[in-house]
Write a protein that holds these residues in place. Structure first.
Motif, PDB file in Angstrom:
ATOM      1  N   UNK A   1     -10.686  60.806  38.005  1.00 45.04           N
ATOM      2  CA  UNK A   1     -10.973  59.379  38.139  1.00 45.04           C
ATOM      3  C   UNK A   1      -9.874  58.727  38.962  1.00 45.04           C
ATOM      4  N   UNK A   2     -10.265  58.134  40.093  1.00 48.40           N
ATOM      5  CA  UNK A   2      -9.323  57.397  40.944  1.00 48.40           C
ATOM      6  C   UNK A   2      -9.263  55.962  40.461  1.00 48.40           C
TER       7      UNK A   2
ATOM      8  N   UNK B   1      -7.768  68.512  47.523  1.00 50.07           N
ATOM      9  CA  UNK B   1      -6.939  69.337  46.642  1.00 50.07           C
ATOM     10  C   UNK B   1      -7.655  69.835  45.398  1.00 50.07           C
ATOM     11  N   UNK B   2      -8.744  69.190  44.978  1.00 54.05           N
ATOM     12  CA  UNK B   2      -9.403  69.608  43.736  1.00 54.05           C
ATOM     13  C   UNK B   2     -10.436  70.690  44.022  1.00 54.05           C
ATOM     14  N   UNK B   3     -10.942  71.288  42.967  1.00 55.98           N
ATOM     15  CA  UNK B   3     -11.950  72.342  43.106  1.00 55.98           C
ATOM     16  C   UNK B   3     -13.214  71.762  43.742  1.00 55.98           C
ATOM     17  N   UNK B   4     -13.954  72.566  44.501  1.00 50.90           N
ATOM     18  CA  UNK B   4     -15.147  72.044  45.177  1.00 50.90           C
ATOM     19  C   UNK B   4     -16.238  71.567  44.233  1.00 50.90           C
TER      20      UNK B   4
ATOM     21  N   UNK C   1      -1.059  68.092  42.393  1.00 53.04           N
ATOM     22  CA  UNK C   1      -0.789  68.807  41.144  1.00 53.04           C
ATOM     23  C   UNK C   1      -1.745  68.357  40.046  1.00 53.04           C
ATOM     24  N   UNK C   2      -2.016  67.050  39.985  1.00 56.64           N
ATOM     25  CA  UNK C   2      -2.857  66.506  38.922  1.00 56.64           C
ATOM     26  C   UNK C   2      -4.281  67.027  38.993  1.00 56.64           C
ATOM     27  N   UNK C   3      -4.831  67.114  40.207  1.00 54.08           N
ATOM     28  CA  UNK C   3      -6.264  67.394  40.343  1.00 54.08           C
ATOM     29  C   UNK C   3      -6.591  68.871  40.508  1.00 54.08           C
ATOM     30  N   UNK C   4      -5.575  69.700  40.683  1.00 55.92           N
ATOM     31  CA  UNK C   4      -5.814  71.104  41.031  1.00 55.92           C
ATOM     32  C   UNK C   4      -6.733  71.823  40.052  1.00 55.92           C
ATOM     33  N   UNK C   5      -6.578  71.559  38.744  1.00 52.88           N
ATOM     34  CA  UNK C   5      -7.383  72.276  37.748  1.00 52.88           C
ATOM     35  C   UNK C   5      -8.332  71.360  36.994  1.00 52.88           C
TER      36      UNK C   5
ATOM     37  N   UNK D   1      -6.400  61.490  36.094  1.00 54.27           N
ATOM     38  CA  UNK D   1      -6.499  60.079  36.459  1.00 54.27           C
ATOM     39  C   UNK D   1      -5.441  59.823  37.515  1.00 54.27           C
ATOM     40  N   UNK D   2      -5.871  59.356  38.667  1.00 58.02           N
ATOM     41  CA  UNK D   2      -4.959  59.088  39.773  1.00 58.02           C
ATOM     42  C   UNK D   2      -4.834  57.582  39.929  1.00 58.02           C
TER      43      UNK D   2
END
Length: 318
Positions: free
Chosen positions: A88-89, A108-111, A79-83, A8-9
């Motif tokens: 959710x923004x 930054x997140x996975x495709x 860092x939050x979204x990497x894995x 959650x961003x």
């Protein structure tokens, strides 16, 4: 179960509530904000809130410990979204800020990560312009307060994949929420209805018909009393669409610029589809179920009246 790793961003009141919902459903949640300190402070806040909710019987008794175990404060958005499999923004409702944040998230997140936005009114197609691989992006609009309001608008834009919509609806169901897919328009369904009501309420006060206190009291003790159980189309069908058409005529005579019978209402009535009493209207409730519908309505209204009597009037000062 849809992905166990989420992010959650935006860790304010809405984002924090969404993080609580996800954590209590068994997901690991990375919580991010403008910096690590803000995220850490928000994590402490939502744990304390969970403890308070639990003490009042609103959350499970072990909610605070479950949220503390599942939610971590991330060092950064990246860092939050990497894995995370689902992100959710939930940053403030400012187009430039949301676009910048979504651009960072999608880079930054996975495709194959699903990206949702908790926007209240901004068209998802507009936000999608900032997203890398926008076919995995959609609106996921929780209502305030997120832990307690069950409905969530799910808003795909023109190129959102169908499986992404299905996955989000499934995830929401596993979180105890009702995800409702709708089309992408500014304001969506919730806020177009909400602001239409507020506009007319304001006009009544401005015209001197009633005070704000009186409008609120009438709203919540009359038609608003029905809304936890029946939506506007079910209410119309129960009342009778022919009755609605007549009332629209009276309103149109008095306020021709504000009230005109919807074309769909006129068409239903002209076809003899007057609602529950004819077995078909906007909905298709057969006449043989009228007794069941009446029994449900009466029990529901009596239960709500008892709940309101127990809670007392809301502590709102007019």
């Amino acid at each position: 179960m849809v992905t166990s790793h989420t992010a959650v961003v935006g860790s304010g009141y809405m984002g924090g509530g969404i993080a609580q919902v996800l954590a209590l459903s068994g997901r690991n949640v990375a919580l991010a904000d403008v910096d690590a300190d803000t995220a850490a402070a928000s994590r402490r806040r939502i744990i304390a809130e969970a403890d308070d909710y639990a003490s009042r019987g609103l959350f499970p008794a072990d909610a605070a410990s479950r949220i503390a175990e599942r939610v971590r404060a991330a060092e950064s958005i990246e860092d939050a979204v990497a894995s995370a499999g689902v992100v959710e923004e939930a940053v403030p409702e400012i187009l430039e800020l949301k676009s910048e944040t979504l651009s960072r998230i999608s880079a930054a997140c996975a495709p194959d990560a699903i990206i949702g936005s908790n926007t209240s009114t901004i068209a998802i197609g507009v936000l999608a312009e900032a997203v890398h691989l926008p076919e995995r992006f959609l609106g996921v609009h929780f209502s305030n307060p997120a832990p307690f309001i069950p409905g969530v608008e799910v808003i795909p834009h023109e190129t959102t994949r169908k499986d992404v919509v299905e996955a989000v609806v499934t995830l929401l169901g596993e979180c105890g929420k009702t995800g409702v897919p709708i089309k992408d328009v500014t304001g969506f369904v919730l806020n177009r209805l909400q602001y239409a009501l507020f506009g007319e309420a304001s006009r009544l006060v401005e015209e001197g018909v009633a005070t704000a206190e009186q409008v609120d009291l009438i709203t919540r003790t009359t038609f608003g009393f029905r809304l936890p159980f029946f939506g506007p189309f079910a209410i119309a069908d129960i009342a009778g669409l022919d009755v609605y058409r007549f009332c629209y005529g009276s309103l149109h005579d008095a306020y021709p610029d504000r009230y005109t019978a919807p074309a769909s209402l006129v068409e239903h009535v002209e076809r003899g589809e007057k609602g529950v009493k004819t077995g078909r209207g906007y909905l298709a409730t057969p006449t043989e179920r009228t007794g069941d519908l009446t029994a449900y309505r009466d029990e529901a209204y009596a239960a709500l009246a008892a709940l309101l009597a127990r809670l007392g009037p809301p502590p709102v000062a007019y």
